[in-house]
Design a protein around this motif. Sequence first.
Motif, PDB file in Angstrom:
ATOM      1  N   UNK A  71       1.346  -2.694  -3.608  1.00  0.00           N
ATOM      2  CA  UNK A  71       0.135  -3.055  -4.348  1.00  0.00           C
ATOM      3  C   UNK A  71       0.448  -2.980  -5.838  1.00  0.00           C
ATOM      4  N   UNK A  72      -0.538  -3.270  -6.659  1.00  0.00           N
ATOM      5  CA  UNK A  72      -0.314  -3.263  -8.100  1.00  0.00           C
ATOM      6  C   UNK A  72       0.043  -1.876  -8.620  1.00  0.00           C
ATOM      7  N   UNK A  73      -0.579  -0.843  -8.052  1.00  0.00           N
ATOM      8  CA  UNK A  73      -0.403   0.512  -8.561  1.00  0.00           C
ATOM      9  C   UNK A  73       0.804   1.239  -7.996  1.00  0.00           C
ATOM     10  N   UNK A  74       1.117   0.970  -6.704  1.00  0.00           N
ATOM     11  CA  UNK A  74       2.175   1.753  -6.064  1.00  0.00           C
ATOM     12  C   UNK A  74       2.699   1.054  -4.827  1.00  0.00           C
ATOM     13  N   UNK A  75       3.767   1.650  -4.278  1.00  0.00           N
ATOM     14  CA  UNK A  75       4.356   1.195  -3.022  1.00  0.00           C
ATOM     15  C   UNK A  75       4.261   2.366  -2.054  1.00  0.00           C
ATOM     16  N   UNK A  76       3.734   2.091  -0.859  1.00  0.00           N
ATOM     17  CA  UNK A  76       3.609   3.123   0.160  1.00  0.00           C
ATOM     18  C   UNK A  76       4.384   2.681   1.390  1.00  0.00           C
ATOM     19  N   UNK A  77       5.246   3.569   1.857  1.00  0.00           N
ATOM     20  CA  UNK A  77       5.940   3.348   3.125  1.00  0.00           C
ATOM     21  C   UNK A  77       5.287   4.270   4.143  1.00  0.00           C
ATOM     22  N   UNK A  78       4.653   3.675   5.134  1.00  0.00           N
ATOM     23  CA  UNK A  78       4.036   4.416   6.230  1.00  0.00           C
ATOM     24  C   UNK A  78       5.034   4.379   7.371  1.00  0.00           C
ATOM     25  N   UNK A  79       5.783   5.465   7.537  1.00  0.00           N
ATOM     26  CA  UNK A  79       6.884   5.497   8.491  1.00  0.00           C
ATOM     27  C   UNK A  79       6.508   6.263   9.748  1.00  0.00           C
ATOM     28  N   UNK A  80       7.045   5.810  10.872  1.00  0.00           N
ATOM     29  CA  UNK A  80       6.877   6.569  12.112  1.00  0.00           C
ATOM     30  C   UNK A  80       7.508   7.942  11.941  1.00  0.00           C
ATOM     31  N   UNK A  81       8.686   7.975  11.319  1.00  0.00           N
ATOM     32  CA  UNK A  81       9.338   9.217  10.908  1.00  0.00           C
ATOM     33  C   UNK A  81      10.299   8.883   9.781  1.00  0.00           C
TER      34      UNK A  81
END
Length: 134
Positions: A71-81
């Motif tokens: 996104x404009x503000x940040x990068x999020x990695x939603x990981x299984x692990x």
Amino acid sequence: MSTFLLEIVTPERKIYAQQVDMVSVKGADGELGILAHHIPLVTPLKVAPVVIKVNGKKDELAVHGGFIQVSKEKVVILAESAELPGDIDINRAKAAKERAERRLANKKDHMDHRRAELALQRALARIEVRQHRD
């Protein structure tokens, strides 16, 4: 160079949260290099190391599937692990790699074959991340 906030989150906890220069991941459609001001996107991730560049230094984490959201503000990695290099037991990862390779050579049933492929991918990611740390 502009920086952005990178967060790596698993169902158990937040693994990583820091301002970074760049992050490189393996998405479903290939490798992605993300810099500040990247266009917004969401895509699934493969089991592979995530490479993070901060102040000219390179860090790696073993990420086992999930999604990346830019996104404009940040990068999020939603990981299984996800695992930091210091959390990886290299001997255990090498043993898991050997077990998975034996199962793949066996080729008994389809479900076992898929599980063995995923186990092999996780072991290879762990080994790569840990070896780059040493």
